[in-house]
Design a protein around this motif. Structure first.
Motif, PDB file in Angstrom:
ATOM      1  N   SER A  16       0.778  -1.101   0.061  1.00  0.00           N
ATOM      2  CA  SER A  16      -0.026  -0.170  -0.028  1.00  0.00           C
ATOM      3  C   SER A  16       0.953   1.079  -0.128  1.00  0.00           C
ATOM      4  N   ILE A  18       3.119   4.401  -0.087  1.00  0.00           N
ATOM      5  CA  ILE A  18       4.564   4.730  -0.360  1.00  0.00           C
ATOM      6  C   ILE A  18       5.179   3.373  -0.660  1.00  0.00           C
ATOM      7  N   GLY A  19       5.371   2.327   0.351  1.00  0.00           N
ATOM      8  CA  GLY A  19       5.919   1.155  -0.315  1.00  0.00           C
ATOM      9  C   GLY A  19       5.346   0.505  -1.308  1.00  0.00           C
ATOM     10  N   ALA A  39      -0.452  -7.349   4.803  1.00  0.00           N
ATOM     11  CA  ALA A  39      -1.915  -7.490   4.260  1.00  0.00           C
ATOM     12  C   ALA A  39      -1.686  -8.341   2.960  1.00  0.00           C
ATOM     13  N   ILE A  59       6.098  -7.686  10.713  1.00  0.00           N
ATOM     14  CA  ILE A  59       7.609  -7.306  10.836  1.00  0.00           C
ATOM     15  C   ILE A  59       7.632  -7.274  12.446  1.00  0.00           C
ATOM     16  N   GLY A  87       4.707   0.374   8.419  1.00  0.00           N
ATOM     17  CA  GLY A  87       4.317   1.205   9.539  1.00  0.00           C
ATOM     18  C   GLY A  87       2.798   1.460   9.857  1.00  0.00           C
ATOM     19  N   ILE A  88       2.631   1.810  11.143  1.00  0.00           N
ATOM     20  CA  ILE A  88       1.131   1.936  11.481  1.00  0.00           C
ATOM     21  C   ILE A  88       1.086   3.422  12.118  1.00  0.00           C
ATOM     22  N   PHE A 135      12.070   4.712   7.352  1.00  0.00           N
ATOM     23  CA  PHE A 135      10.803   5.555   7.415  1.00  0.00           C
ATOM     24  C   PHE A 135      10.933   6.357   8.546  1.00  0.00           C
ATOM     25  N   SER A 136      11.492   7.557   8.718  1.00  0.00           N
ATOM     26  CA  SER A 136      10.918   8.395   9.614  1.00  0.00           C
ATOM     27  C   SER A 136       9.623   9.187   9.214  1.00  0.00           C
ATOM     28  N   PRO A 180       8.644  11.612   5.358  1.00  0.00           N
ATOM     29  CA  PRO A 180       7.480  12.105   4.307  1.00  0.00           C
ATOM     30  C   PRO A 180       6.397  12.602   5.300  1.00  0.00           C
ATOM     31  N   SER A 182       2.441  14.682   4.870  1.00  0.00           N
ATOM     32  CA  SER A 182       1.073  15.034   3.674  1.00  0.00           C
ATOM     33  C   SER A 182       1.321  14.309   2.408  1.00  0.00           C
ATOM     34  N   SER A 185      -2.128   8.297   1.435  1.00  0.00           N
ATOM     35  CA  SER A 185      -1.835   6.833   1.607  1.00  0.00           C
ATOM     36  C   SER A 185      -2.788   6.268   2.633  1.00  0.00           C
ATOM     37  N   THR A 188      -2.712   8.038   5.921  1.00  0.00           N
ATOM     38  CA  THR A 188      -3.262   9.646   5.822  1.00  0.00           C
ATOM     39  C   THR A 188      -4.697   9.443   5.619  1.00  0.00           C
TER      40      THR A 188
HETATM   41  N1  LIG Z   1       1.699   9.263   4.320  1.00  0.00           N
HETATM   42  C1  LIG Z   1       2.599   9.983   4.738  1.00  0.00           C
HETATM   43  O1  LIG Z   1       2.288  11.233   4.930  1.00  0.00           O
HETATM   44  C2  LIG Z   1       3.232   9.557   5.926  1.00  0.00           C
HETATM   45  C3  LIG Z   1       4.020  10.443   6.658  1.00  0.00           C
HETATM   46  C4  LIG Z   1       4.999   9.997   7.365  1.00  0.00           C
HETATM   47  C5  LIG Z   1       5.561   8.810   7.510  1.00  0.00           C
HETATM   48  N2  LIG Z   1       4.920   7.742   6.767  1.00  0.00           N
HETATM   49  C6  LIG Z   1       5.339   6.538   6.924  1.00  0.00           C
HETATM   50  O2  LIG Z   1       5.568   6.123   5.585  1.00  0.00           O
HETATM   51  C7  LIG Z   1       5.433   4.587   5.745  1.00  0.00           C
HETATM   52  C8  LIG Z   1       4.592   3.904   4.607  1.00  0.00           C
HETATM   53  O3  LIG Z   1       3.261   4.305   5.012  1.00  0.00           O
HETATM   54  P1  LIG Z   1       2.193   4.799   3.897  1.00  0.00           P
HETATM   55  O4  LIG Z   1       1.843   6.305   4.243  1.00  0.00           O
HETATM   56  O5  LIG Z   1       2.309   4.537   2.686  1.00  0.00           O
HETATM   57  O6  LIG Z   1       0.750   4.179   4.605  1.00  0.00           O
HETATM   58  P2  LIG Z   1       0.085   2.878   4.144  1.00  0.00           P
HETATM   59  O7  LIG Z   1      -0.834   2.545   5.215  1.00  0.00           O
HETATM   60  O8  LIG Z   1      -0.660   3.049   2.976  1.00  0.00           O
HETATM   61  O9  LIG Z   1       1.215   1.671   4.106  1.00  0.00           O
HETATM   62  C9  LIG Z   1       1.793   0.830   5.203  1.00  0.00           C
HETATM   63  C10 LIG Z   1       1.835  -0.402   4.969  1.00  0.00           C
HETATM   64  O10 LIG Z   1       2.497  -0.977   5.819  1.00  0.00           O
HETATM   65  C11 LIG Z   1       1.761  -2.333   6.254  1.00  0.00           C
HETATM   66  N3  LIG Z   1       1.904  -2.641   7.549  1.00  0.00           N
HETATM   67  C12 LIG Z   1       1.479  -2.586   8.655  1.00  0.00           C
HETATM   68  N4  LIG Z   1       1.800  -3.073   9.546  1.00  0.00           N
HETATM   69  C13 LIG Z   1       2.525  -4.067   9.401  1.00  0.00           C
HETATM   70  C14 LIG Z   1       3.322  -5.061   9.899  1.00  0.00           C
HETATM   71  N5  LIG Z   1       3.201  -5.322  11.374  1.00  0.00           N
HETATM   72  N6  LIG Z   1       4.188  -6.032   9.353  1.00  0.00           N
HETATM   73  C15 LIG Z   1       4.277  -5.628   7.879  1.00  0.00           C
HETATM   74  N7  LIG Z   1       3.583  -4.812   7.234  1.00  0.00           N
HETATM   75  C16 LIG Z   1       2.717  -3.851   7.800  1.00  0.00           C
HETATM   76  C17 LIG Z   1       0.313  -1.873   5.847  1.00  0.00           C
HETATM   77  O11 LIG Z   1      -0.350  -3.349   5.583  1.00  0.00           O
HETATM   78  C18 LIG Z   1       0.436  -1.071   4.777  1.00  0.00           C
HETATM   79  O12 LIG Z   1       0.608  -1.939   3.370  1.00  0.00           O
HETATM   80  C19 LIG Z   1       4.997   4.152   7.007  1.00  0.00           C
HETATM   81  O13 LIG Z   1       6.293   3.884   7.813  1.00  0.00           O
HETATM   82  C20 LIG Z   1       4.468   5.507   7.524  1.00  0.00           C
HETATM   83  O14 LIG Z   1       4.888   5.828   9.024  1.00  0.00           O
HETATM   84  C21 LIG Z   1       3.817   8.457   5.786  1.00  0.00           C
END
Ligand SMILES: NC(=O)c1ccc[n+]([C@@H]2O[C@H](COP(=O)([O-])OP(=O)(O)OC[C@H]3O[C@@H](n4cnc5c(N)ncnc54)[C@H](O)[C@@H]3O)[C@@H](O)[C@H]2O)c1
Length: 249
Positions: A16, A18-19, A39, A59, A87-88, A135-136, A180, A182, A185, A188
């Motif tokens: 999902s 950014i990953g 997932a 993880i 991340g969560i 990922f911070s 990252p 804003s 995803s 957010t």
């Molecule tokens: N979107 C933003 O603005 C933003 C801002 C700061 C940091 N981040 C970081 O970016 C990274 C990616 O998140 P995203 O924003 O794309 O959100 P997202 O929810 O779309 O993606 C996160 C992915 O991590 C997976 N995941 C969650 N728990 C897990 C676990 N225990 N084991 C394996 N996989 C797991 C989820 O299933 C999901 O596919 C995260 O580390 C998040 O903290 C995002």
């Protein structure tokens, strides 16, 4: 650009946001990728490339991490790049934050990043030019109320990344963070439902990027990760790159 031809890459959180965008970007640039995510169903949607293997992984589960990372390295025949994107986000008034919530956020974001990194390090060091992208978040350096556990987990990831960048620098390893903010995803899109019902939005600083039309697509971070993990980022280590359209300056 084909900067990843022949490169072997493991990406967590690849189902999902950014990953997922990073999986697609590195595949497009020629990489062989293992995408691991908790997932299962979503991962199936992006399977299809013969250079992509999808694996289900929590993880925060030490045994599962060791098994999946080891099997991924065997399948790829080594490892050049690790992207720890999983991340969560959960929020609460901090005085009401249950220990279970705190432990889950730290357990997935910080400890999960450690577990995957630890399992992958020997193979990354074997190549002599391994790269780790962690990922911070802007929440690590800028105040995000109701997110003390999340912010602490991301600050911890930054410190962890600086430490390993120095520790393994003489073995050719680079370790960097993206921070990252804003970005559209899964996280957010569901942030509001993870905040307290009586959230005071005035406590947040700027919520909107200074440039563009609101939140940016995940591809805007995936391109930066591709740069950092490629030879274009060869002189970048032990630091974080903020990608938030100027939301925080
Ligand atoms: N979107 C933003 O603005 C933003 C801002 C700061 C940091 N981040 C970081 O970016 C990274 C990616 O998140 P995203 O924003 O794309 O959100 P997202 O929810 O779309 O993606 C996160 C992915 O991590 C997976 N995941 C969650 N728990 C897990 C676990 N225990 N084991 C394996 N996989 C797991 C989820 O299933 C999901 O596919 C995260 O580390 C998040 O903290 C995002």
């Amino acid at each position: 650009m084909q900067r990843f031809t022949g490169k072997r890459v493991l990406i967590t959180g690849g189902a999902s946001g950014i990953g997922r965008a990073t999986v697609l970007r590195l595949l497009a640039e020629g990489a062989h990728v293992v995408a691991a995510d908790i997932a299962e169903t979503v991962l199936k949607e992006i399977a299809g490339s013969e250079r992509l293997t999808a694996r289900v992984l929590d993880i925060s589960d030490e045994e599962a991490v060791n098994a999946v990372v080891s099997e991924s390295i065997d399948r790829l025949g080594g490892l050049d790049v690790l992207v720890n994107a999983a991340g969560i986000l959960r929020g609460a008034h901090t005085h009401e934050c249950e220990l279970e919530m705190w432990n889950r956020i730290i357990g997935v974001n910080l400890t999960g990043t450690f577990l995957v990194t630890r399992a992958a390090l020997p193979a990354l060091l074997d190549t002599g030019h391994g790269v780790i992208v962690n990922f911070s978040s802007t929440s690590a350096s800028f105040a995000h109320p109701y997110m003390a556990a999340y912010s602490a987990s991301k600050g911890g990831i930054q410190s962890f990344t600086h430490s390993i960048a120095q520790e393994y620098s003489k073995q050719g390893l680079r370790a960097v963070c993206v921070a990252p903010g804003s970005i559209r995803s899964g996280i957010t899109e569901t942030t509001v439902q993870h905040l307290p019902e009586d959230v005071d939005w005035q406590l947040f600083g700027k919520l909107q990027p200074a440039i563009g039309e609101g939140f940016a697509p995940p591809e805007s971070v995936a391109g930066v990760i591709a740069m950092l993990a490629s030879e274009d980022g060869a002189f970048i280590t032990g630091t974080e790159i903020r990608v938030d359209g100027g939301t925080h300056q």
